[in-house]
Design a protein around this motif. Structure first.
Motif, mmCIF file in Angstrom:
data_model
loop_
_atom_site.group_PDB
_atom_site.id
_atom_site.type_symbol
_atom_site.label_atom_id
_atom_site.label_comp_id
_atom_site.label_asym_id
_atom_site.label_seq_id
_atom_site.Cartn_x
_atom_site.Cartn_y
_atom_site.Cartn_z
ATOM 1 N N VAL A 213 0.833 -1.202 0.000
ATOM 2 C CA VAL A 213 0.000 0.000 0.000
ATOM 3 C C VAL A 213 0.871 1.256 0.000
ATOM 4 C CG1 VAL A 213 -1.732 1.283 1.305
ATOM 5 C CG2 VAL A 213 -1.927 -1.195 1.095
ATOM 6 N N GLU A 214 1.959 1.238 0.753
ATOM 7 C CA GLU A 214 2.868 2.388 0.753
ATOM 8 C C GLU A 214 3.486 2.600 -0.622
ATOM 9 O OE1 GLU A 214 4.486 2.637 5.368
ATOM 10 O OE2 GLU A 214 5.611 1.467 3.884
ATOM 11 N N ARG A 215 3.811 1.511 -1.306
ATOM 12 C CA ARG A 215 4.405 1.629 -2.638
ATOM 13 C C ARG A 215 3.470 2.355 -3.602
ATOM 14 N NH1 ARG A 215 5.195 -3.736 -5.922
ATOM 15 N NH2 ARG A 215 5.765 -4.442 -3.835
ATOM 16 N N ASP A 216 2.174 2.107 -3.458
ATOM 17 C CA ASP A 216 1.199 2.747 -4.338
ATOM 18 C C ASP A 216 0.624 4.035 -3.749
ATOM 19 O OD1 ASP A 216 0.707 0.928 -6.773
ATOM 20 O OD2 ASP A 216 0.666 -0.479 -5.105
ATOM 21 N N GLN A 217 1.205 4.472 -2.628
ATOM 22 C CA GLN A 217 0.796 5.729 -1.995
ATOM 23 C C GLN A 217 -0.712 5.744 -1.706
ATOM 24 O OE1 GLN A 217 2.244 8.872 -4.564
ATOM 25 N NE2 GLN A 217 4.376 8.472 -4.044
ATOM 26 N N GLN A 218 -1.168 4.656 -1.102
ATOM 27 C CA GLN A 218 -2.587 4.519 -0.787
ATOM 28 C C GLN A 218 -2.814 4.304 0.710
ATOM 29 O OE1 GLN A 218 -5.126 4.932 -2.715
ATOM 30 N NE2 GLN A 218 -4.380 4.721 -4.815
ATOM 31 N N MET A 219 -1.898 4.821 1.538
ATOM 32 C CA MET A 219 -2.043 4.630 2.979
ATOM 33 C C MET A 219 -3.279 5.332 3.525
ATOM 34 S SD MET A 219 0.050 2.536 4.410
ATOM 35 C CE MET A 219 -0.069 2.983 6.146
ATOM 36 N N ASP A 220 -3.625 6.479 2.968
ATOM 37 C CA ASP A 220 -4.833 7.163 3.436
ATOM 38 C C ASP A 220 -6.058 6.271 3.237
ATOM 39 O OD1 ASP A 220 -3.485 9.425 4.243
ATOM 40 O OD2 ASP A 220 -3.734 10.454 2.323
ATOM 41 N N TRP A 221 -6.087 5.573 2.120
ATOM 42 C CA TRP A 221 -7.205 4.650 1.875
ATOM 43 C C TRP A 221 -7.189 3.509 2.880
ATOM 44 C CZ3 TRP A 221 -6.302 -0.502 0.389
ATOM 45 C CH2 TRP A 221 -7.462 -1.260 0.188
ATOM 46 N N LEU A 222 -6.022 2.888 3.075
ATOM 47 C CA LEU A 222 -5.933 1.758 3.998
ATOM 48 C C LEU A 222 -6.316 2.171 5.409
ATOM 49 C CD1 LEU A 222 -5.090 -1.191 4.568
ATOM 50 C CD2 LEU A 222 -2.768 -0.342 4.964
ATOM 51 N N CYS A 223 -5.840 3.327 5.833
ATOM 52 C CA CYS A 223 -6.091 3.764 7.205
ATOM 53 C C CYS A 223 -7.544 4.181 7.422
ATOM 54 C CB CYS A 223 -5.153 4.914 7.564
ATOM 55 S SG CYS A 223 -3.408 4.418 7.544
ATOM 56 N N GLY A 224 -8.293 4.303 6.358
ATOM 57 C CA GLY A 224 -9.712 4.602 6.489
ATOM 58 C C GLY A 224 -10.572 3.371 6.706
ATOM 59 N N ILE A 225 -9.967 2.188 6.649
ATOM 60 C CA ILE A 225 -10.704 0.942 6.872
ATOM 61 C C ILE A 225 -10.784 0.685 8.374
ATOM 62 C CG2 ILE A 225 -10.745 -1.540 6.432
ATOM 63 C CD1 ILE A 225 -9.151 -1.026 3.896
ATOM 64 N N ALA A 226 -11.959 0.410 8.852
ATOM 65 C CA ALA A 226 -12.163 0.241 10.297
ATOM 66 C C ALA A 226 -11.710 -1.139 10.765
ATOM 67 C CB ALA A 226 -13.639 0.446 10.632
ATOM 68 N N ASP A 227 -11.387 -1.202 12.052
ATOM 69 C CA ASP A 227 -11.112 -2.466 12.753
ATOM 70 C C ASP A 227 -9.948 -3.246 12.143
ATOM 71 O OD1 ASP A 227 -13.295 -1.950 14.434
ATOM 72 O OD2 ASP A 227 -14.683 -2.855 12.994
ATOM 73 N N LEU A 228 -8.874 -2.554 11.817
ATOM 74 C CA LEU A 228 -7.682 -3.231 11.329
ATOM 75 C C LEU A 228 -6.838 -3.699 12.513
ATOM 76 C CD1 LEU A 228 -6.684 -0.835 8.413
ATOM 77 C CD2 LEU A 228 -7.615 -3.151 8.201
ATOM 78 N N PRO A 229 -6.008 -4.722 12.333
ATOM 79 C CA PRO A 229 -5.162 -5.200 13.434
ATOM 80 C C PRO A 229 -4.205 -4.118 13.935
ATOM 81 C CG PRO A 229 -5.233 -6.801 11.655
ATOM 82 C CD PRO A 229 -5.889 -5.564 11.135
ATOM 83 N N VAL A 230 -3.669 -4.340 15.123
ATOM 84 C CA VAL A 230 -2.823 -3.344 15.775
ATOM 85 C C VAL A 230 -1.606 -3.001 14.924
ATOM 86 C CG1 VAL A 230 -1.377 -2.909 17.793
ATOM 87 C CG2 VAL A 230 -3.596 -4.025 18.070
ATOM 88 N N THR A 231 -1.012 -3.996 14.280
ATOM 89 C CA THR A 231 0.178 -3.736 13.463
ATOM 90 C C THR A 231 -0.118 -2.712 12.376
ATOM 91 O OG1 THR A 231 0.941 -6.004 13.839
ATOM 92 C CG2 THR A 231 1.936 -4.803 12.007
ATOM 93 N N VAL A 232 -1.256 -2.849 11.739
ATOM 94 C CA VAL A 232 -1.627 -1.913 10.677
ATOM 95 C C VAL A 232 -2.013 -0.565 11.276
ATOM 96 C CG1 VAL A 232 -3.132 -1.534 8.693
ATOM 97 C CG2 VAL A 232 -2.382 -3.853 9.259
ATOM 98 N N GLN A 233 -2.696 -0.572 12.407
ATOM 99 C CA GLN A 233 -3.055 0.687 13.062
ATOM 100 C C GLN A 233 -1.805 1.481 13.448
ATOM 101 O OE1 GLN A 233 -5.874 0.297 16.273
ATOM 102 N NE2 GLN A 233 -7.106 -1.218 15.169
ATOM 103 N N ASN A 234 -0.776 0.786 13.913
ATOM 104 C CA ASN A 234 0.472 1.474 14.259
ATOM 105 C C ASN A 234 1.114 2.091 13.019
ATOM 106 O OD1 ASN A 234 0.160 0.752 16.924
ATOM 107 N ND2 ASN A 234 1.480 -1.056 16.778
ATOM 108 N N ALA A 235 1.070 1.372 11.906
ATOM 109 C CA ALA A 235 1.608 1.919 10.655
ATOM 110 C C ALA A 235 0.809 3.145 10.229
ATOM 111 C CB ALA A 235 1.581 0.856 9.565
#
Length: 249
Positions: A213-235
């Protein structure tokens, strides 16, 4: 009617054990020959799979490797020369992945289209032979997307890959990569599917998900998904700290 002599009967009977032994021996030889051929084919398949995966890994982590032409090994050349009828569905999927790599280094547009067409044709055969195999379906969707051919065949391949491979990480990564790399061409339904894929990968391969997701510069999209695991939330927290939202006047 002339009667058969006892000697004739015993001679005929004595020939059958020898004939059966000969047939059994021939069967054993045939079995061992088939085993050797099968083992040789499996060894070649495994070697070709390692070669393709090594090239894919190099391309994914190195811009230099991505720009460098891929020289086919003798084994790859033999696989490329084989008729589709001589290869299994798995081998056809591998050959299509190799062709996709080759397309990136084509000297001209004609060669580029030829490699992609070859990959597409191999994957059509592979999906026909193994319609429940997600890897071939996701690879077909990737090739169609690379061709910028977002038609009914692309939609069918994408949908079949989603349905047949809900727990196959490699297929899920490939499908998610299609959506992220071709975001402008994706429909709302494709983005909903991407959320499902992201949730799958977040549970099993969060580091690979974040890297993609970082490679495609789509972190804003990923971080908008609810209830992600802690590892992803920290990222996501690190991403927001590095790229705070811009205030508007």
């Amino acid at each position: 009617m002339a009667e058969r002599s006892p000697g004739h009967t015993s001679a005929a009977a004595s020939r059958w054990p020898w004939q059966w032994q000969w047939l059994c021996g021939l069967g054993v030889v045939g079995f061992f020959y088939w085993s050797l051929v099968s083992a040789s084919a499996a060894s070649a398949h495994n070697q070709f799979e390692r070669e393709v995966e090594s090239l894919e890994t190099a391309v994914s982590i190195s811009a230099v490797a991505a720009a460098h032409p891929v020289a086919p090994s003798p084994l790859a050349s033999a696989m490329l020369a084989a008729a589709p009828a001589q290869l299994t569905a798995a081998a056809l999927e591998l050959r299509a992945r190799f062709a996709l790599l080759q397309s990136r280094h084509s000297a001209d547009d004609r060669q580029y289209r030829l490699w992609l067409r070859r990959a597409r044709d191999d994957l059509r055969v592979a999906t026909a032979r193994r319609p429940q195999w997600p890897y071939a379906w996701s690879a077909l969707a990737e090739v169609k997307a690379t061709q910028a051919s977002f038609d009914a065949e692309f939609a069918l391949a994408f949908a079949h890959a989603m349905q047949t491979g809900p727990h196959e990480a490699r297929s899920s990564r490939r499908l998610l990569g299609i959506v992220l790399s071709h975001s402008a061409r994706m429909r709302p339904a494709d983005w909903r599917a991407a959320e499902v894929l992201a949730r799958r990968l977040a549970r099993g391969q969060p580091a690979l998900l974040i890297e993609r997701v970082e490679r495609d510069q789509q972190m804003d999209w990923l971080c908008g998904i609810a209830d992600l695991p802690v590892t992803v939330q920290n990222a996501c927290a690190r991403h927001r700290a590095s790229f705070p939202p811009q205030e508007t006047l």
